[in-house]
Design a protein around this motif. Structure first.
Motif, mmCIF file in Angstrom:
data_model
loop_
_atom_site.group_PDB
_atom_site.id
_atom_site.type_symbol
_atom_site.label_atom_id
_atom_site.label_comp_id
_atom_site.label_asym_id
_atom_site.label_seq_id
_atom_site.Cartn_x
_atom_site.Cartn_y
_atom_site.Cartn_z
ATOM 1 N N ILE A 178 0.855 -1.189 0.000
ATOM 2 C CA ILE A 178 0.000 0.000 0.000
ATOM 3 C C ILE A 178 0.890 1.237 0.000
ATOM 4 O O ILE A 178 1.706 1.424 0.921
ATOM 5 N N GLY A 179 0.715 2.081 -0.992
ATOM 6 C CA GLY A 179 1.490 3.317 -1.072
ATOM 7 C C GLY A 179 0.796 4.445 -0.340
ATOM 8 O O GLY A 179 -0.437 4.522 -0.325
ATOM 9 N N PRO A 180 1.529 5.338 0.284
ATOM 10 C CA PRO A 180 0.921 6.459 1.012
ATOM 11 C C PRO A 180 0.269 7.457 0.059
ATOM 12 O O PRO A 180 0.885 7.879 -0.933
ATOM 13 N N GLY A 181 -0.978 7.799 0.349
ATOM 14 C CA GLY A 181 -1.675 8.805 -0.455
ATOM 15 C C GLY A 181 -1.868 8.433 -1.900
ATOM 16 O O GLY A 181 -1.822 9.298 -2.778
ATOM 17 N N GLY A 182 -2.038 7.152 -2.187
ATOM 18 C CA GLY A 182 -2.247 6.715 -3.569
ATOM 19 C C GLY A 182 -0.977 6.575 -4.380
ATOM 20 O O GLY A 182 -1.043 6.309 -5.587
ATOM 21 N N ALA A 183 0.163 6.775 -3.776
ATOM 22 C CA ALA A 183 1.432 6.631 -4.496
ATOM 23 C C ALA A 183 1.741 5.158 -4.731
ATOM 24 O O ALA A 183 1.056 4.264 -4.235
ATOM 25 N N ARG A 184 2.788 4.921 -5.503
ATOM 26 C CA ARG A 184 3.170 3.550 -5.780
ATOM 27 C C ARG A 184 3.620 2.851 -4.500
ATOM 28 O O ARG A 184 4.248 3.451 -3.628
ATOM 29 N N SER A 185 3.293 1.577 -4.407
ATOM 30 C CA SER A 185 3.685 0.804 -3.239
ATOM 31 C C SER A 185 5.181 0.499 -3.299
ATOM 32 O O SER A 185 5.845 0.693 -4.323
ATOM 33 N N LEU A 186 5.686 -0.009 -2.188
ATOM 34 C CA LEU A 186 7.110 -0.347 -2.121
ATOM 35 C C LEU A 186 7.455 -1.438 -3.126
ATOM 36 O O LEU A 186 8.502 -1.379 -3.796
ATOM 37 N N LEU A 187 6.602 -2.434 -3.264
ATOM 38 C CA LEU A 187 6.881 -3.511 -4.216
ATOM 39 C C LEU A 187 6.814 -3.025 -5.664
ATOM 40 O O LEU A 187 7.582 -3.479 -6.514
#
Length: 421
Positions: free
Chosen positions: A103-112
């Motif tokens: 899950i990315g913060p604020g709709g950003a890309r996730s870590l994976l």
């Protein structure tokens, strides 16, 4: 390759669950199993790295393997009492790591997603972010256990969490860093990753277990010595243990640093050892009923006993100063807070327990009132105030009791205690 990784990871987690750091009285950790599960759930190398990196398969697969290892070993070893807690620790660790990585913060890309695409994110940054995720995932069970303990014992959440982090933090950090390194290497090395990076942790684990056993043995020795006067009939049963359990939170309330709390507990457990040198036992062992001269003699005898042992000799001055009344302590200026706290709490337990046969047991409010009438001549007012605040917060003293005791307190301390209610 996915099947090979799954099989080797399951075997590593089974070994980790079967080979826990088991020390009586201490929470059992399974660093090998934790590191393997976290590495698997945050790695882009499993299931295969193809398709959606945020796929639930990458979370549910490692979760199923980790739960299978925990339950399988728990049932095989018949760990019925701890199986529920072990399973909760496994689930929370894997789920937290998997969710944070997906899950990315604020709709950003996730870590994976960022690790898969490698667009604009340098490898060192990704490694640090992965380490942060692993630290949080491994630390969640530690913090959860501490919060539960603080709630159950009505203690300070900050202090309890801090204590757990001090005890389990170094091993948790080693587990998290190993998991992060394995996650980064899994896509390139495959299943040998677990063998390469778990071996150093496997070598570290016996040393950690041995250190914990030594610390627990030292603590149990203190408790055994504290029961010496109980077994001899010199003190009320459980007096020293009750004093220790109350002295620690009161000392924390009085501003004693967490690093000094073990000395407070040890002093409380050993403060009456000097009664073994009495020719005539005190009725019920209640030192609050005897003269200051006799109190100092008991404390000095206990300190002399401790001074003959290499490990406990450092506690001798603290035990000796338990017999020093507050007005003398002010004149000296070097009496440790641990001694002043134990002096107050010992008097409180004498007055409220069954050991005070000369005047009968008091209610908590009556005991505090009697202590207040001897403050500040006998007892440190700051410690007495901390005791009142603790008793109010834990519900032992009510608003009615506080209203009556408020008249015996200096104004600033009365206000503080009233706010604590």
């Amino acid at each position: 390759m996915t099947l090979q990784i799954a099989v080797v990871a399951l075997l590593a987690m089974v070994v980790g669950e079967a080979w826990r750091i088991a020390v009586p009285g201490v929470v059992r950790d399974a660093p090998l199993a934790q590191a393997t599960a976290v590495a698997l759930v945050v790695s882009t190398g499993w299931p295969s790295g193809e398709g959606d990196p945020n796929s639930l398969l990458g979370l549910l697969g490692p979760l199923a393997l980790a739960c299978l290892a925990t339950v399988g070993v728990g049932v095989a070893r018949r760990r019925w009492g701890s199986l529920r807690h072990d399973l909760a620790r496994t689930v929370s660790t894997v789920v937290v790591a998997g969710v944070l990585a997906r899950i990315g913060p604020g709709g950003a890309r996730s870590l994976l997603e960022r690790a898969t695409t490698q667009e604009g994110d340098p490898a060192p940054l990704m490694a640090l972010l992965l380490l942060v995720v692993a630290v949080v995932a491994v630390g969640v069970p530690v913090v959860a256990r501490a919060a539960y303990e603080a709630l159950r014992e009505r203690g300070s959440l900050r202090a309890t969490v801090g204590g757990h982090l001090v005890r389990h933090g170094p091993l948790a950090l080693a587990t998290a860093s190993t998991a992060a390194v394995m996650a980064l290497s899994l896509s390139d090395l495959g299943w040998p990753t677990f063998v390469l990076f778990l071996v150093p942790m496997a070598l570290l684990q016996p040393a950690v277990a041995r250190q914990r056993r030594i610390r627990e043995a030292q603590r149990q020795t203190l408790f055994a010595l504290s029961r010496l006067t109980d077994q001899a009939g010199l003190t009320a049963p459980g007096h020293a243990v009750r004093v220790a359990r109350l002295a620690v939170p009161v000392a924390r309330e009085a501003g004693v640093d967490d690093a000094d709390l073990p000395d407070v507990e040890a002093t409380a457990l050993l403060h009456d050892v000097g009664q073994v040198g009495l020719w005539r036992p005190i009725p019920g062992g209640a030192t609050v009923e005897i003269s200051l001269r006799d109190q100092r003699r008991i404390a000095a005898t206990g300190a002399a006993v401790l001074a003959r042992t290499a490990e406990l000799s450092r506690l001798a001055p603290l035990v000796a100063d338990v017999g020093v009344p507050h007005h003398w302590a002010v004149e000296r200026g070097d009496v440790a807070m641990a001694s002043r706290v134990v002096r107050v709490i010992s008097a409180y337990d004498d007055l409220t327990g069954t050991g005070t046969r000369l005047s009968g047991a008091h209610s908590p409010a009556e005991a505090v009132e009697r202590i207040l009438r001897a403050t500040p001549y006998e007892y440190d007012p700051d410690v007495v105030d901390a005791l009142i605040r603790h008793l109010v917060r834990t519900g032992v003293l009510g608003s009615t009791d506080l209203g009556r005791l408020r008249q015996l307190l200096p104004g600033s301390r009365a206000a503080a205690s009233e706010r604590a209610s």
